[in-house]
Design an enzyme around this catalytic site. Structure first.
Site, PDB file in Angstrom:
ATOM      1  N   ARG A  22       0.834  -1.203   0.000  1.00  0.00           N
ATOM      2  CA  ARG A  22       0.000   0.000   0.000  1.00  0.00           C
ATOM      3  C   ARG A  22       0.872   1.256   0.000  1.00  0.00           C
ATOM      4  O   ARG A  22       0.577   2.236  -0.666  1.00  0.00           O
ATOM      5  CB  ARG A  22      -0.913  -0.032   1.223  1.00  0.00           C
ATOM      6  CG  ARG A  22      -1.940  -1.149   1.209  1.00  0.00           C
ATOM      7  CD  ARG A  22      -2.948  -0.939   2.324  1.00  0.00           C
ATOM      8  NE  ARG A  22      -2.291  -1.017   3.634  1.00  0.00           N
ATOM      9  CZ  ARG A  22      -2.147  -2.134   4.324  1.00  0.00           C
ATOM     10  NH1 ARG A  22      -2.558  -3.292   3.808  1.00  0.00           N
ATOM     11  NH2 ARG A  22      -1.567  -2.129   5.508  1.00  0.00           N
ATOM     12  N   GLU A  23       1.930   1.238   0.807  1.00  0.00           N
ATOM     13  CA  GLU A  23       2.847   2.379   0.847  1.00  0.00           C
ATOM     14  C   GLU A  23       3.510   2.574  -0.503  1.00  0.00           C
ATOM     15  O   GLU A  23       3.695   3.695  -0.969  1.00  0.00           O
ATOM     16  CB  GLU A  23       3.907   2.151   1.927  1.00  0.00           C
ATOM     17  CG  GLU A  23       3.316   1.960   3.310  1.00  0.00           C
ATOM     18  CD  GLU A  23       4.362   1.499   4.294  1.00  0.00           C
ATOM     19  OE1 GLU A  23       5.553   1.468   3.914  1.00  0.00           O
ATOM     20  OE2 GLU A  23       4.005   1.168   5.453  1.00  0.00           O
ATOM     21  N   LEU A  24       3.890   1.476  -1.135  1.00  0.00           N
ATOM     22  CA  LEU A  24       4.541   1.555  -2.441  1.00  0.00           C
ATOM     23  C   LEU A  24       3.612   2.181  -3.468  1.00  0.00           C
ATOM     24  O   LEU A  24       3.994   3.083  -4.210  1.00  0.00           O
ATOM     25  CB  LEU A  24       4.993   0.165  -2.880  1.00  0.00           C
ATOM     26  CG  LEU A  24       5.622   0.075  -4.274  1.00  0.00           C
ATOM     27  CD1 LEU A  24       6.869   0.951  -4.342  1.00  0.00           C
ATOM     28  CD2 LEU A  24       5.959  -1.368  -4.605  1.00  0.00           C
TER      29      LEU A  24
END
Length: 537
Positions: A451-453
């Site tokens: 998700r962060e990526l």
């Protein structure tokens, strides 16, 4: 009878003042260690005792400030009537002096010359006098300024004593040339001082007639360039009333662009003979001036002498072989040096940028409104097989970037309050960060870090609000699934971590700091951490 006595007294005073004429000199040169005095011209002592004429003396400083002198200024400086006396003058006395009586102000600049230990006189204080051979050479040592204080006087020639009596009166010979110094011994308050006056005697030929002659060859070719101005200079040995002139051997010699400079005839004496030079000026040389005789003539009733000048076109010489070879060599060496400098700048680009940031104290984080310098995206779960990756992200990176270089990192587990909406919270933190550091490994993409990526890639590639720094903890070639967007990152933004990069001077850490925003914050350092960033805190 009273009227006649008054006239006689006035005549005596005029004659006496004429014998002691006073010439005001604004620049005065003296030698250190000798007595000296300053006295303004045209001021005498009061005639009656009830008259007041107070003389005030001032000395200027380098900052153009003046201080008044008095008896306490220096034990060497005394005041007598309207005279400022130095017993003796020293280097520190150099400067500007002002005397003032009422509204009458006089000023001097006193230049003190250092005494020459290898000579009995100072070159700057020598006067010159020319004496004709076989004419009277008269040298008398007198110093009326200190006449009452002089006890002994000596006469020296070229610093060797020549006479017990300080006086010379003879017919001048060429052997009499030299420096004659009168040395006066003066006693003041029990101390002996010497005063030196030197004259340079030059013996010259008598003014008998000489045969006029032009100096130099009888014919001279002068190379000229078309369109340029040219001057021909002719010199001759001659007598005072001899003829000295230029003439042009040409049908039309009335060219206004060829002028004899009558005002700039220069004369001088050499070896007792009179010499002179005349200039012929040409304005903007053309073909018409070439290959024509320009004659310089000196003559009197007994003799005549002529010198001819011919103007020829100046040949432009070819470049000599050694000059050409040297020029090519210099050019090649300069090119090689430039290429080497460029290569070195490319190789050491990161070091040069970091050095510039350090000395310029640049700070790119002051006005962008963001909270963090970097958001660190990493594998959140710490399993035995991922322990090194996890430790690198949550311990090593903060210890180096925060403590050693003053950056502020956003570590999810450390800086995020539990209980919120994770996706929205991550997106908000990435927006508040200037960089996104992705610690990439085999397990990274199979974890929630995806998700962060995705959020970071959207910010970087679509909205262009953040720059990504990719750290390959595991080589990307070993990762089975890698988003295509990551492959769009420029190669210099992809760093490869090696276990042998513990030192902060290693290439990995320099490249990482280079990719981080410039920041002027002075880091807090621990000496133990400076030795090895992987050591335990």
């Amino acid at each position: 009878m009273h009227h006649e006595e008054l006239i006689l007294t006035l005549c005596i005073l005029i004659v006496k003042s004429a014998s002691k004429s006073c010439i005001h000199r604004s620049q005065i040169h003296v030698v250190e260690g000798e007595p000296f005095y300053l006295k303004p011209c045209g001021i005498s002592a009061p005639v009656h005792r009830n008259e007041t004429a107070t003389m005030r003396w001032f000395k200027g400083s380098a900052s153009h400030e003046y201080r008044e002198l008095n008896n306490r200024s220096s034990p060497r400086v005394t005041f007598h009537d309207h005279t400022l006396e130095f017993w003796p003058v020293e280097m520190e006395d150099e400067g500007t002096y002002i005397s003032q009586v009422g509204n009458d102000r006089r000023n001097w600049t006193l230049n003190v010359t250092k005494r020459n230990k290898h000579s009995c006189f100072s070159d700057k204080l020598v006067t010159s006098r020319d004496v004709e051979v076989n004419k009277s050479l008269h040298i008398t040592c007198k110093n009326p300024n200190y006449e009452e204080l002089i006890q002994d006087t000596w006469l020296y020639k070229n610093c060797k004593e020549i006479s017990k009596t300080p006086r010379i009166l003879k017919d001048a010979e060429f052997g009499d040339e030299g420096y004659y110094s009168c040395v006066f011994s003066v006693h003041h308050n029990g101390t002996r001082y010497n005063i030196t006056k030197t004259v340079n005697i030059t013996v010259i030929e008598g003014r008998s007639k000489v045969t006029p002659a032009i100096l130099g060859p009888k014919c001279e070719k002068v190379g000229v360039e078309l369109g340029k101005d040219v001057e021909l200079n002719c010199s001759a040995s001659l007598n005072k009333d001899d003829l000295f002139y230029w003439s042009i051997r040409k049908e039309d010699s009335s060219d206004p662009n060829v002028q004899e400079d009558r005002k700039e005839t220069t004369t001088w004496i050499s070896e007792g003979k009179l010499h002179a030079s005349k200039i012929l000026r040409f304005q903007k040389i053309t073909e018409n001036y070439l290959n024509v005789l320009y004659n310089c003539t000196v003559a009197n009733e007994e003799a005549i002498d002529t010198k001819s000048f011919v103007l020829v076109r100046k040949e432009i010489p070819d470049i000599p072989g050694h000059v050409f070879t040297g020029g090519v060599t210099v050019l090649v060496l300069a090119s090689v040096a430039a290429v080497c400098i460029v290569i070195l700048c490319v190789i050491y680009k990161v070091d040069l940028v970091l050095f510039y940031r350090r000395i310029a104290e640049r700070d790119e984080t002051l006005t962008d409104g963001k909270t963090y310098d970097a958001f660190v995206s990493y594998l959140k779960e710490c399993h035995p097989e991922n322990k090194e990756e996890y430790t690198f992200a949550v311990e090593t990176l903060p210890r180096v970037l925060e403590k050693q270089f003053g950056y502020k990192l956003c570590i999810f587990e450390r800086d995020v309050v539990p209980g919120g909406a994770v996706v929205e919270e991550i997106h908000s933190l990435i927006e508040k960060s200037r960089r996104l550091i992705i610690v990439l490994s085999q397990s990274y993409l199979t974890n929630g870090a995806r998700r962060e990526l995705e959020s970071g890639l959207h910010e970087a590639l679509v909205e262009r609000k953040i720059k990504i720094i990719l750290i390959e903890f595991t080589p990307a070639s070993n990762i089975t699934f890698l988003p295509p967007s990551l492959k769009l990152l420029k190669s210099y933004r992809v760093l490869k971590w090696r276990a042998d990069s513990p030192s902060m001077n290693s290439r990995f850490w320099k490249n990482l700091v280079y990719l981080m925003p410039a920041k002027a914050v002075k880091p807090w350092r621990e000496e133990s951490e400076a030795r090895s960033v992987l050591s335990a805190p």
